[in-house]
Design an enzyme around this catalytic site. Sequence first.
Site, short mmCIF file in Angstrom:
data_model
loop_
_atom_site.label_atom_id
_atom_site.label_comp_id
_atom_site.label_asym_id
_atom_site.label_seq_id
_atom_site.Cartn_x
_atom_site.Cartn_y
_atom_site.Cartn_z
N GLU A 295 -19.15 4.20 87.84
CA GLU A 295 -18.83 2.64 86.82
C GLU A 295 -17.37 2.09 87.07
O GLU A 295 -16.75 2.14 86.37
CB GLU A 295 -19.07 2.97 85.34
CG GLU A 295 -20.46 3.78 84.89
CD GLU A 295 -20.56 3.93 83.40
OE1 GLU A 295 -19.41 3.87 82.85
OE2 GLU A 295 -21.54 4.12 83.10
N ARG A 334 -2.56 -7.62 78.91
CA ARG A 334 -2.12 -6.31 79.40
C ARG A 334 -0.56 -5.97 79.05
O ARG A 334 -0.35 -4.88 78.57
CB ARG A 334 -2.67 -5.99 80.72
CG ARG A 334 -4.03 -6.11 80.90
CD ARG A 334 -4.44 -5.59 82.20
NE ARG A 334 -4.46 -4.11 82.02
CZ ARG A 334 -3.50 -3.15 82.47
NH1 ARG A 334 -2.59 -3.74 83.15
NH2 ARG A 334 -3.51 -1.97 82.51
N CYS A 365 3.71 -18.03 70.09
CA CYS A 365 4.59 -17.71 69.11
C CYS A 365 4.54 -16.29 68.54
O CYS A 365 4.31 -16.17 67.31
CB CYS A 365 4.38 -18.73 68.00
SG CYS A 365 5.18 -20.39 68.27
N1 LLP Z 1 -17.33 2.99 82.02
C1 LLP Z 1 -16.89 2.78 80.66
C2 LLP Z 1 -17.88 3.49 79.75
C3 LLP Z 1 -15.80 2.18 80.22
O1 LLP Z 1 -15.59 2.20 78.75
C4 LLP Z 1 -14.85 1.73 81.10
C5 LLP Z 1 -13.85 0.81 80.60
C6 LLP Z 1 -15.30 1.75 82.41
C7 LLP Z 1 -16.50 2.32 82.86
C8 LLP Z 1 -14.29 0.89 83.43
O2 LLP Z 1 -13.07 1.39 83.61
P1 LLP Z 1 -12.18 1.08 84.77
O3 LLP Z 1 -12.92 1.60 85.98
O4 LLP Z 1 -12.01 -0.40 84.60
O5 LLP Z 1 -10.96 1.52 84.61
N2 LLP Z 1 -8.43 -3.28 79.05
C9 LLP Z 1 -7.96 -1.97 79.47
C10 LLP Z 1 -9.08 -1.22 79.98
C11 LLP Z 1 -10.09 -0.73 78.91
C12 LLP Z 1 -11.08 -0.02 79.54
C13 LLP Z 1 -12.36 0.14 78.83
N3 LLP Z 1 -13.57 0.79 79.47
C14 LLP Z 1 -7.04 -2.36 80.53
O6 LLP Z 1 -6.46 -3.29 80.77
O7 LLP Z 1 -6.17 -1.52 81.01
#
Ligand code: LLP
Length: 439
Positions: A295, A334, A365
């Site tokens: 994923e 972020r 703000c």
């Molecule tokens: N699968 C599941 C079950 C997840 O919860 C997530 C991300 C992914 C896959 C994908 O993760 P990736 O490959 O994109 O790292 N907003 C945060 C990241 C939160 C991720 C949440 N879940 C940031 O900006 O670093």
Amino acid sequence: MRGGGLRPATAVGRVGRRTRVTEPFPRVAGELCCGGLTLRELADRFGTPLYVYNGPAIDERYLAFERAFASVDRLVAYSVKANANLAVLRRLAALGSGADIVSRGELHRALLAGIEPRKIVFAGVGKTEAEMRAALEAGIYSFNVESAGELDALSRVAAALGVEACFALRVNPDIVSPTPHAYTRTGHLETKFGIPVGETLELYRWARGVVGLRAAGIDVHIGSQIADPEPYARAVSRVLELVGELRGSGIELEYVDMGGGFAIRYGGGEAMDLVSLAQAVAPRVAGTGLKLVVEPGRYLVGEAGMLITRVLYVKRTDRKTFVVTDAGMSELLRPSHYGGYHEIELVMEQRDRSVETVDVVGPVCETGDFLALDRPLPVPQPGELLAVRQAGAYGFTMTMNYNGRLRPAEVLVEDARACVVRRRETLDDLVRGEVDLWV
Ligand code: LLP
């Protein structure tokens, strides 16, 4: 479009130790470019703040994933939360990608974009029954279930519809993953995610006799922005031990889902090397007869996106120099939320500028409204453009209307052409849905 005569990106960068990719935003004759267009032209034409995506760079990352895991039966299920724009999803759908979704909204997007329902897995600790129903009606592949209560609800919803819901239990392997921020670690028992190892076998056995349920897989996701393959190998080994025990009880699964979380390079950090990751994981899965679900979110889109912002003011005090831009935490959360580091560059190179340590701050703000703190930067002048790198993932999807901010436009570039894939919000968008309705 004017000035489209620049050559398409040819510079080659490195991701991880062995995966070579095309640089999505090369500097040509001192100007940052994307797909043969200059970012300056895009900003002039579409306004700022502006998200710019390099379409082919996303394809390249997806195909790198497919190649790395070619030795096993697999499903690459793009994690929609990273960047949910329909144009991005359509590209990935065309390449055969599935989707990892967490809500009815993401289901809607994935289906609209043409992602095959049989390639969709549904994650998240708080699925409602209405969401389960919608996903079952759409015919998705499987639910990654995070609690006994959720499994029970899924059985009721499926039974009422007269269908069988395929599910995997998301196992919490109690691994503290090496991520840059505590908020993106999901694999240890202090987090809300997954089911403790010790409870999973019993739950699978319980589900065997329950109408509406079919155990199809087992799932684990340990966190996000992880550059080391080792914790993945450990997590997958842990769930494969459970697969062996389930076999012993006559429960045969068809997939193992290792989640996402593969690191990209933000400035100096390390990226996940896909070849090493595949070498660490694929051989463990190959002998089991199970399909491997991966994923990736950030890895496919993060470096393919930039946020372009215009400098409004440069404000100097005795202690600090603030570069005030027209984008801040409402456009890119972020830095503020995770202390996330994004490279920032002047769109037009200015060789004569002195480099100073500055804070790049937005108009919101809040003292926590910044894109970078204490960052050495050639000091820009008001009106000049800055480019914030690695903004393709968790950039636009985490934007907000706080302080009456209008969400920026998103533009996708390919072959020296730019397409507005989401128009800038208007004042009407801001108040849409707000009515005085006493009930
Ligand atoms: N699968 C599941 C079950 C997840 O919860 C997530 C991300 C992914 C896959 C994908 O993760 P990736 O490959 O994109 O790292 N907003 C945060 C990241 C939160 C991720 C949440 N879940 C940031 O900006 O670093």
